[in-house]
Scaffold this motif. Sequence first.
Motif, PDB file in Angstrom:
ATOM      1  N   GLU A 272      93.323  15.032  97.765  1.00  0.00           N
ATOM      2  CA  GLU A 272      92.374  14.265  98.573  1.00  0.00           C
ATOM      3  C   GLU A 272      93.019  12.967  99.026  1.00  0.00           C
ATOM      4  OE1 GLU A 272      88.791  13.363  96.419  1.00  0.00           O
ATOM      5  OE2 GLU A 272      88.919  15.215  95.253  1.00  0.00           O
ATOM      6  N   LEU A 273      92.600  12.488 100.183  1.00  0.00           N
ATOM      7  CA  LEU A 273      92.945  11.136 100.622  1.00  0.00           C
ATOM      8  C   LEU A 273      91.811  10.217 100.183  1.00  0.00           C
ATOM      9  CD1 LEU A 273      94.655   9.104 102.297  1.00  0.00           C
ATOM     10  CD2 LEU A 273      93.213   9.752 104.264  1.00  0.00           C
ATOM     11  N   ARG A 274      92.143   9.184  99.434  1.00  0.00           N
ATOM     12  CA  ARG A 274      91.117   8.249  98.955  1.00  0.00           C
ATOM     13  C   ARG A 274      91.395   6.846  99.489  1.00  0.00           C
ATOM     14  NH1 ARG A 274      89.054   9.883  92.873  1.00  0.00           N
ATOM     15  NH2 ARG A 274      88.369  11.997  93.455  1.00  0.00           N
ATOM     16  N   ASP A 275      90.380   6.273 100.078  1.00  0.00           N
ATOM     17  CA  ASP A 275      90.441   4.935 100.660  1.00  0.00           C
ATOM     18  C   ASP A 275      89.992   3.917  99.611  1.00  0.00           C
ATOM     19  OD1 ASP A 275      90.253   2.600 102.078  1.00  0.00           O
ATOM     20  OD2 ASP A 275      88.782   3.338 103.534  1.00  0.00           O
ATOM     21  N   LYS A 276      90.908   3.087  99.154  1.00  0.00           N
ATOM     22  CA  LYS A 276      90.598   2.055  98.162  1.00  0.00           C
ATOM     23  C   LYS A 276      90.741   0.650  98.760  1.00  0.00           C
ATOM     24  CE  LYS A 276      90.015   4.688  94.461  1.00  0.00           C
ATOM     25  NZ  LYS A 276      88.857   4.602  93.550  1.00  0.00           N
ATOM     26  N   SER A 277      90.780   0.592 100.082  1.00  0.00           N
ATOM     27  CA  SER A 277      91.062  -0.688 100.744  1.00  0.00           C
ATOM     28  C   SER A 277      89.937  -1.702 100.608  1.00  0.00           C
ATOM     29  CB  SER A 277      91.371  -0.460 102.223  1.00  0.00           C
ATOM     30  OG  SER A 277      90.276   0.162 102.874  1.00  0.00           O
ATOM     31  N   ASP A 278      88.751  -1.248 100.192  1.00  0.00           N
ATOM     32  CA  ASP A 278      87.658  -2.204  99.987  1.00  0.00           C
ATOM     33  C   ASP A 278      87.866  -3.029  98.722  1.00  0.00           C
ATOM     34  OD1 ASP A 278      87.300   0.078  98.442  1.00  0.00           O
ATOM     35  OD2 ASP A 278      85.118  -0.179  98.336  1.00  0.00           O
ATOM     36  N   THR A 279      88.687  -2.519  97.801  1.00  0.00           N
ATOM     37  CA  THR A 279      88.954  -3.253  96.559  1.00  0.00           C
ATOM     38  C   THR A 279      90.334  -3.896  96.548  1.00  0.00           C
ATOM     39  OG1 THR A 279      89.652  -1.172  95.520  1.00  0.00           O
ATOM     40  CG2 THR A 279      87.380  -1.869  95.152  1.00  0.00           C
ATOM     41  N   LEU A 280      91.270  -3.344  97.346  1.00  0.00           N
ATOM     42  CA  LEU A 280      92.600  -3.915  97.456  1.00  0.00           C
ATOM     43  C   LEU A 280      93.101  -3.648  98.871  1.00  0.00           C
ATOM     44  CD1 LEU A 280      94.980  -5.309  95.997  1.00  0.00           C
ATOM     45  CD2 LEU A 280      95.806  -3.036  95.351  1.00  0.00           C
ATOM     46  N   GLU A 281      93.344  -4.690  99.614  1.00  0.00           N
ATOM     47  CA  GLU A 281      93.651  -4.564 101.037  1.00  0.00           C
ATOM     48  C   GLU A 281      94.817  -3.592 101.293  1.00  0.00           C
ATOM     49  OE1 GLU A 281      94.794  -7.372 104.910  1.00  0.00           O
ATOM     50  OE2 GLU A 281      94.471  -8.272 102.928  1.00  0.00           O
ATOM     51  N   GLY A 282      94.572  -2.634 102.172  1.00  0.00           N
ATOM     52  CA  GLY A 282      95.603  -1.710 102.591  1.00  0.00           C
ATOM     53  C   GLY A 282      95.948  -0.616 101.606  1.00  0.00           C
ATOM     54  N   TYR A 283      95.179  -0.502 100.501  1.00  0.00           N
ATOM     55  CA  TYR A 283      95.523   0.424  99.421  1.00  0.00           C
ATOM     56  C   TYR A 283      94.818   1.766  99.597  1.00  0.00           C
ATOM     57  CZ  TYR A 283      95.398   2.360  94.640  1.00  0.00           C
ATOM     58  OH  TYR A 283      95.455   3.183  93.541  1.00  0.00           O
ATOM     59  N   PHE A 284      95.616   2.852  99.547  1.00  0.00           N
ATOM     60  CA  PHE A 284      95.108   4.220  99.638  1.00  0.00           C
ATOM     61  C   PHE A 284      95.795   5.087  98.577  1.00  0.00           C
ATOM     62  CE2 PHE A 284      94.367   2.325 103.711  1.00  0.00           C
ATOM     63  CZ  PHE A 284      93.192   2.894 104.193  1.00  0.00           C
TER      64      PHE A 284
END
Length: 438
Positions: free
Chosen positions: A162-174
Motif C-alpha cells: 500500500e501507499l500510505r500518506d503520512k505527510s500530515d504528521t511529518l512533512e513530505g513523509y510517505f
Amino acid sequence: MSKTISGFSKLSKSKKIDWLVETYFSNKEAAKTVLKQYWNSNDKLQQLHDEFIENTISNYYLPLGVAPNFIINEKTYTIPMAIEESSVVAAASKAAKFWATRGGFKTEVISTTKIGQVHFNFSGELDTLQKYFEWVKPKLIETTKPITKNMETRGGGILDIELRDKSDTLEGYFQLHATFETLDAMGANFINSCLEQFAKTFVSEIADYEVIANTDLDIQIIMSILSNYVPDCLVRAEVSCKVEDLQEDPSIPADEFAKKFIQAVKIAEIEPFRAVTHNKGIMNGIDAVVLATGNDFRAVEACVHAYASRNGQYGSLTHASIENGIFKFWIEIPLALGTVGGLTSLHPLVKLALEMLHKPSAKELMQIVAVAGLAQNFAALRSLTTTGIQEGHMKMHLMNILNQFEASNEEKAHLVEHFKTNVVTHSAVVEALNNLRQ
C-alpha cells in the motif's frame, strides 16, 4: 584511565582478551581465568559460538530449565525456558500442574501477517504519486520474484503493498507499507531483502513512466526495514473452569479468590504503573521460551509493549471474567516467531529445545509461547492475591543468597530446612548463616 584502540576487531580472541585485562582489570589473571573458564572445551562448538557475533571473548551462560505438565489443546508439553530469575520456572510449572487437571490450555492463532515499510520523502502532488504507485506496484512485486520464489513455493510471500500518506504528521513523509506471510521463518532477512528491492524499483522505474516522462517525480528513499510491530501476527491462549474448581487453598473460598484475581487484572487494565509490572511477569515466561528456542526476544518485547499501548494507554495483556459461574482467563498477544533459519538450525541447545516441543511449526510455537506467558501471569496473580509474592519468590531466591556467601553444601541443607518455617529476607539469611558458622 582506559584508552581507545584501533583495529580491535582484527585481533585474535586471545589478543582481544589480553588488551581488555590490561586496560580494565586490576586482577588481570583472575579476569582472564573467568573469561576462559566459560570457553567450551569442544573447539568446533566454541568456534560456532564465536561466529554468532563479533568480538567474542567468552560465552555468557544462562540456566536452561524445563516446566513440565503443560496440556495445550489436549497435547502434553514440557516447555524449555532460558532465564536467570528465581521462581519463574517453578511458577510456570505450578500453573501448568494446576490447569492440567482443569482442562488445560486452549489456544488458537488468529493471524500471521508481518509488516515491512519503505520510508520515503516526496514533495510533489499526491495525485501524481498515487497514479505512479498504481502503475509501478506490479513491477515492485515482479522484481522481487527471485527473492520470493522459494517462499511462494511453500505458500508464503508478499501479501500486499500500500501507499500510505503520512505527510500530515511529518512533512513530505510517505510509506510503501507491505504485508508478508513468512510461514515457519521469522522472516526478517526475507522481508528486508524484498523491501530493499521495492525501494530500488520504485525509484528506477520513474524513468519509464510515460505519463510523467517530462515531469519531476522526486522520490527520496530514507530507509527500508521490517517492522517488529506485528499487531496482525496474533495468538490467543486461555484457561477456564467452574469457579468452585479454583479451590486449592482451603483457607480461601474459591469465589473470593476468583473475585480478587479478576480485580487484580482489572487494576492492570487501567493503571499503567501496575500494568508494566503485570506485563513484565508475563514476559518472564514468554522471553524465557523465546530465548530457549533461538528467537529474538528484543523484537518480541518491543512489539508486545507497543501492542499493550495500542488504545492510547498502556494496559494489561491478560484479561479475566466470570460468566454463568465459569472463570475465564486469557491473553491475546502478537508474536513473530520462527522455527527455521537463524539460530534454530545452528545452536545445539536450540535444536534440542525445539525437538522437546515436538518440532513445532511457527504457529505452534506461537501458541506454546503465549501459554507460557499466561501461565506465568496466573501464578503471579495467584500469589499476589493470596500469600503475597515474596513468600515463594524469596524462598527460590534463598539459594542465590547462599551462593553469594559461598555456603557449603552442609550449610545450604541446614538453612533450606530452617527457612521452610521462617521468612526469607537477605538480612535474615546472612544472620542465620553467620550464626551457623559461629
